[in-house]
Design a protein around this motif. Structure first.
Motif, PDB file in Angstrom:
ATOM      1  N   VAL A  70      41.847  24.165  19.107  1.00 40.06           N
ATOM      2  CA  VAL A  70      40.476  23.813  18.744  1.00 40.06           C
ATOM      3  C   VAL A  70      39.854  24.901  17.873  1.00 40.06           C
ATOM      4  CG1 VAL A  70      38.202  23.203  19.634  1.00 40.06           C
ATOM      5  CG2 VAL A  70      40.259  22.547  20.904  1.00 40.06           C
ATOM      6  N   ALA A  71      39.268  24.496  16.746  1.00 42.21           N
ATOM      7  CA  ALA A  71      38.575  25.438  15.868  1.00 42.21           C
ATOM      8  C   ALA A  71      37.326  25.963  16.565  1.00 42.21           C
ATOM      9  CB  ALA A  71      38.200  24.745  14.557  1.00 42.21           C
ATOM     10  N   GLU A  72      36.827  27.098  16.082  1.00 38.43           N
ATOM     11  CA  GLU A  72      35.704  27.761  16.755  1.00 38.43           C
ATOM     12  C   GLU A  72      34.475  26.860  16.856  1.00 38.43           C
ATOM     13  OE1 GLU A  72      32.967  31.826  16.394  1.00 38.43           O
ATOM     14  OE2 GLU A  72      34.723  31.543  15.108  1.00 38.43           O
ATOM     15  N   ALA A  73      34.147  26.163  15.765  1.00 35.20           N
ATOM     16  CA  ALA A  73      32.959  25.300  15.784  1.00 35.20           C
ATOM     17  C   ALA A  73      33.115  24.170  16.798  1.00 35.20           C
ATOM     18  CB  ALA A  73      32.713  24.729  14.388  1.00 35.20           C
ATOM     19  N   ASP A  74      34.302  23.571  16.836  1.00 32.57           N
ATOM     20  CA  ASP A  74      34.551  22.504  17.805  1.00 32.57           C
ATOM     21  C   ASP A  74      34.572  23.052  19.225  1.00 32.57           C
ATOM     22  OD1 ASP A  74      34.794  20.371  15.956  1.00 32.57           O
ATOM     23  OD2 ASP A  74      36.812  21.038  15.450  1.00 32.57           O
ATOM     24  N   CYS A  75      35.076  24.265  19.375  1.00 33.15           N
ATOM     25  CA  CYS A  75      35.129  24.893  20.699  1.00 33.15           C
ATOM     26  C   CYS A  75      33.719  25.071  21.261  1.00 33.15           C
ATOM     27  CB  CYS A  75      35.848  26.240  20.604  1.00 33.15           C
ATOM     28  SG  CYS A  75      36.148  27.019  22.201  1.00 33.15           S
ATOM     29  N   VAL A  76      32.797  25.482  20.409  1.00 32.96           N
ATOM     30  CA  VAL A  76      31.402  25.654  20.834  1.00 32.96           C
ATOM     31  C   VAL A  76      30.820  24.316  21.285  1.00 32.96           C
ATOM     32  CG1 VAL A  76      29.077  26.220  20.032  1.00 32.96           C
ATOM     33  CG2 VAL A  76      31.007  27.683  19.396  1.00 32.96           C
ATOM     34  N   GLU A  79      32.481  23.261  24.636  1.00 34.47           N
ATOM     35  CA  GLU A  79      31.979  24.080  25.741  1.00 34.47           C
ATOM     36  C   GLU A  79      30.565  23.659  26.130  1.00 34.47           C
ATOM     37  OE1 GLU A  79      31.675  28.772  27.104  1.00 34.47           O
ATOM     38  OE2 GLU A  79      32.043  28.269  25.001  1.00 34.47           O
ATOM     39  N   ALA A  80      29.752  23.307  25.137  1.00 41.19           N
ATOM     40  CA  ALA A  80      28.382  22.870  25.418  1.00 41.19           C
ATOM     41  C   ALA A  80      28.379  21.592  26.259  1.00 41.19           C
ATOM     42  CB  ALA A  80      27.629  22.649  24.109  1.00 41.19           C
ATOM     43  N   ILE A  81      29.307  20.679  25.961  1.00 51.45           N
ATOM     44  CA  ILE A  81      29.389  19.442  26.745  1.00 51.45           C
ATOM     45  C   ILE A  81      29.776  19.753  28.189  1.00 51.45           C
ATOM     46  CG2 ILE A  81      30.604  17.246  27.019  1.00 51.45           C
ATOM     47  CD1 ILE A  81      30.949  17.192  23.971  1.00 51.45           C
ATOM     48  N   PHE A  82      30.772  20.619  28.370  1.00 53.03           N
ATOM     49  CA  PHE A  82      31.187  20.984  29.727  1.00 53.03           C
ATOM     50  C   PHE A  82      30.043  21.655  30.489  1.00 53.03           C
ATOM     51  CE2 PHE A  82      35.729  20.599  28.427  1.00 53.03           C
ATOM     52  CZ  PHE A  82      36.165  19.870  29.520  1.00 53.03           C
ATOM     53  N   GLN A  83      29.284  22.496  29.808  1.00 48.26           N
ATOM     54  CA  GLN A  83      28.165  23.173  30.466  1.00 48.26           C
ATOM     55  C   GLN A  83      27.092  22.174  30.884  1.00 48.26           C
ATOM     56  OE1 GLN A  83      27.072  26.148  27.578  1.00 48.26           O
ATOM     57  NE2 GLN A  83      28.547  27.646  28.363  1.00 48.26           N
ATOM     58  N   LYS A  84      26.827  21.187  30.037  1.00 46.64           N
ATOM     59  CA  LYS A  84      25.858  20.152  30.403  1.00 46.64           C
ATOM     60  C   LYS A  84      26.351  19.350  31.606  1.00 46.64           C
ATOM     61  CE  LYS A  84      25.526  18.198  26.309  1.00 46.64           C
ATOM     62  NZ  LYS A  84      25.067  17.270  25.224  1.00 46.64           N
ATOM     63  N   MET A  85      27.646  19.067  31.633  1.00 46.69           N
ATOM     64  CA  MET A  85      28.203  18.329  32.756  1.00 46.69           C
ATOM     65  C   MET A  85      28.104  19.135  34.049  1.00 46.69           C
ATOM     66  SD  MET A  85      31.554  16.752  30.796  1.00 46.69           S
ATOM     67  CE  MET A  85      32.231  15.879  32.186  1.00 46.69           C
ATOM     68  N   ALA A  86      28.433  20.426  33.965  1.00 43.30           N
ATOM     69  CA  ALA A  86      28.372  21.281  35.153  1.00 43.30           C
ATOM     70  C   ALA A  86      26.941  21.386  35.672  1.00 43.30           C
ATOM     71  CB  ALA A  86      28.925  22.664  34.822  1.00 43.30           C
ATOM     72  N   HIS A  87      25.995  21.519  34.749  1.00 37.75           N
ATOM     73  CA  HIS A  87      24.585  21.615  35.145  1.00 37.75           C
ATOM     74  C   HIS A  87      24.120  20.319  35.802  1.00 37.75           C
ATOM     75  CE1 HIS A  87      20.306  22.541  34.981  1.00 37.75           C
ATOM     76  NE2 HIS A  87      20.122  21.358  34.406  1.00 37.75           N
ATOM     77  N   GLU A  88      24.479  19.195  35.207  1.00 35.03           N
ATOM     78  CA  GLU A  88      24.015  17.906  35.719  1.00 35.03           C
ATOM     79  C   GLU A  88      24.647  17.578  37.062  1.00 35.03           C
ATOM     80  OE1 GLU A  88      21.210  15.526  35.604  1.00 35.03           O
ATOM     81  OE2 GLU A  88      21.620  16.569  33.709  1.00 35.03           O
ATOM     82  N   LEU A  89      25.904  17.993  37.231  1.00 33.49           N
ATOM     83  CA  LEU A  89      26.606  17.713  38.481  1.00 33.49           C
ATOM     84  C   LEU A  89      25.895  18.342  39.676  1.00 33.49           C
ATOM     85  CD1 LEU A  89      29.157  16.258  39.482  1.00 33.49           C
ATOM     86  CD2 LEU A  89      30.376  18.425  39.298  1.00 33.49           C
ATOM     87  N   GLY A  90      25.283  19.505  39.449  1.00 33.09           N
ATOM     88  CA  GLY A  90      24.583  20.185  40.536  1.00 33.09           C
ATOM     89  C   GLY A  90      23.118  19.817  40.653  1.00 33.09           C
ATOM     90  N   SER A  91      22.666  18.910  39.811  1.00 31.99           N
ATOM     91  CA  SER A  91      21.246  18.542  39.837  1.00 31.99           C
ATOM     92  C   SER A  91      20.983  17.460  40.878  1.00 31.99           C
ATOM     93  CB  SER A  91      20.811  18.038  38.455  1.00 31.99           C
ATOM     94  OG  SER A  91      21.279  16.710  38.242  1.00 31.99           O
ATOM     95  N   GLY A  92      19.712  17.220  41.140  1.00 32.75           N
ATOM     96  CA  GLY A  92      19.328  16.177  42.080  1.00 32.75           C
ATOM     97  C   GLY A  92      18.894  14.899  41.397  1.00 32.75           C
ATOM     98  N   TYR A  93      19.175  14.796  40.101  1.00 33.82           N
ATOM     99  CA  TYR A  93      18.753  13.626  39.332  1.00 33.82           C
ATOM    100  C   TYR A  93      19.442  12.368  39.867  1.00 33.82           C
ATOM    101  CZ  TYR A  93      17.950  10.661  35.212  1.00 33.82           C
ATOM    102  OH  TYR A  93      17.593   9.644  34.368  1.00 33.82           O
ATOM    103  N   ALA A  94      18.674  11.341  40.145  1.00 31.01           N
ATOM    104  CA  ALA A  94      19.205  10.141  40.792  1.00 31.01           C
ATOM    105  C   ALA A  94      20.250   9.422  39.944  1.00 31.01           C
ATOM    106  CB  ALA A  94      18.055   9.187  41.126  1.00 31.01           C
ATOM    107  N   TYR A  95      20.140   9.542  38.624  1.00 27.94           N
ATOM    108  CA  TYR A  95      21.050   8.813  37.737  1.00 27.94           C
ATOM    109  C   TYR A  95      22.012   9.771  37.023  1.00 27.94           C
ATOM    110  CZ  TYR A  95      17.408   5.377  38.566  1.00 27.94           C
ATOM    111  OH  TYR A  95      16.509   4.540  39.160  1.00 27.94           O
ATOM    112  N   LYS A  96      22.327  10.859  37.691  1.00 33.44           N
ATOM    113  CA  LYS A  96      23.147  11.880  37.030  1.00 33.44           C
ATOM    114  C   LYS A  96      24.551  11.376  36.685  1.00 33.44           C
ATOM    115  CE  LYS A  96      24.660  14.156  41.341  1.00 33.44           C
ATOM    116  NZ  LYS A  96      24.600  15.436  42.099  1.00 33.44           N
ATOM    117  N   HIS A  97      25.086  10.445  37.471  1.00 34.38           N
ATOM    118  CA  HIS A  97      26.439   9.969  37.179  1.00 34.38           C
ATOM    119  C   HIS A  97      26.482   9.136  35.898  1.00 34.38           C
ATOM    120  CE1 HIS A  97      26.953  11.025  41.496  1.00 34.38           C
ATOM    121  NE2 HIS A  97      28.085  11.490  41.017  1.00 34.38           N
ATOM    122  N   ASP A  98      25.396   8.431  35.611  1.00 40.38           N
ATOM    123  CA  ASP A  98      25.323   7.730  34.329  1.00 40.38           C
ATOM    124  C   ASP A  98      25.306   8.734  33.182  1.00 40.38           C
ATOM    125  OD1 ASP A  98      25.290   5.138  35.337  1.00 40.38           O
ATOM    126  OD2 ASP A  98      23.134   5.208  35.689  1.00 40.38           O
TER     127      ASP A  98
END
Length: 243
Positions: A70-76, A79-98
């Motif tokens: 993966v090129a550096e720009a794509d890597c960034v 990684e941003a998508i994974f970070q959003k997923m990790a953050h949302e997984l730990g949230s209490g948002y009722a529709y987080k799985h969507d």
């Protein structure tokens, strides 16, 4: 790592995609590594509104190479998508799985764009359809999870009967579309699976022969030596013990 009968090197900024249809094993060469992972099943990813089906994407097709540098720009971006997923997984948002499902589709499409495949044709020839059906039927039998029951389909005639075509027609179609005969394609896949079972299971050679539908160990050993240029025992000793 080991993926099917390949052993690609996974370096820095690398993305790795696998499906349950192909066995794999992670073999870290050092303890100094970090990254993200996401595991999901078919039930989690419903067909997209656009009609896209996960199993039909080129990156998840049999034979697709699972490792992307993966090129550096794509890597960034990844990684941003994974970070959003990790953050949302730990949230209490009722529709987080969507929301997680949306992020996951975003990740999959980003990867698909890294190595775009030619756009599918609007129509396919009869030969292409038969070849695709054969490939799907062949892959459905693997990976092997148990010595019993043995493979249901073993010969060109078995596949032709299942596809409701004459064996000569199937052979001609596959030769035309893949450059290989029916028997050659079956033998190649059997050899690949045999190597995996010898490397990654404790099954006896007799059990592997049974699982792959051989009449006896002698027939399996003869087949394996013809296609792998060594006996099953020699292959296992070298692959597992380095002897």
């Amino acid at each position: 790592m080991e993926y099917a009968d390949q052993a690609p090197h996974v370096g820095a900024s690398t993305l790795f995609l696998v499906t349950p249809r192909v066995p794999y094993r992670w073999l870290p060469l050092t303890e100094d590594f970090a990254g993200y992972s996401c595991l999901f099943d078919d039930a989690f990813l419903l067909p997209a509104r656009s009609g896209v089906v996960l199993a039909e994407l080129p990156i998840f097709q049999p034979g697709a190479y699972p490792v992307w540098e993966v090129a550096e720009a794509d890597c960034v971006a990844i990684e941003a998508i994974f970070q959003k997923m990790a953050h949302e997984l730990g949230s209490g948002y009722a529709y987080k799985h969507d929301l997680l499902r949306t992020y996951l589709w975003e990740l999959i499409h980003l990867v698909q764009k890294l190595q775009p495949a030619p756009a599918p044709l609007a129509t396919h020839s009869a030969a292409e359809r038969v070849a695709a059906q054969f490939t799907e039927l062949l892959e459905q039998q693997f990976p092997r999870h148990s010595p019993q029951p043995p493979l249901r389909l073993r010969t060109a005639t078995d596949y032709a009967h299942q596809l409701a075509v004459h064996v000569n027609h199937l052979n001609r179609v596959l030769k035309e579309t893949t450059g290989h005969t029916t028997t050659a394609l079956i033998s190649r896949r059997l050899t690949q699976e045999a190597k995996l079972l010898l490397k990654q299971t404790a099954w006896s050679i007799s059990e592997i022969a049974d699982s792959l539908g051989f009449a006896d160990v002698a027939h399996f050993c003869t087949f394996f030596k013809r296609h792998a240029a060594q006996t099953p025992g020699d292959f296992r000793r070298l692959a597992v013990f380095g002897l």
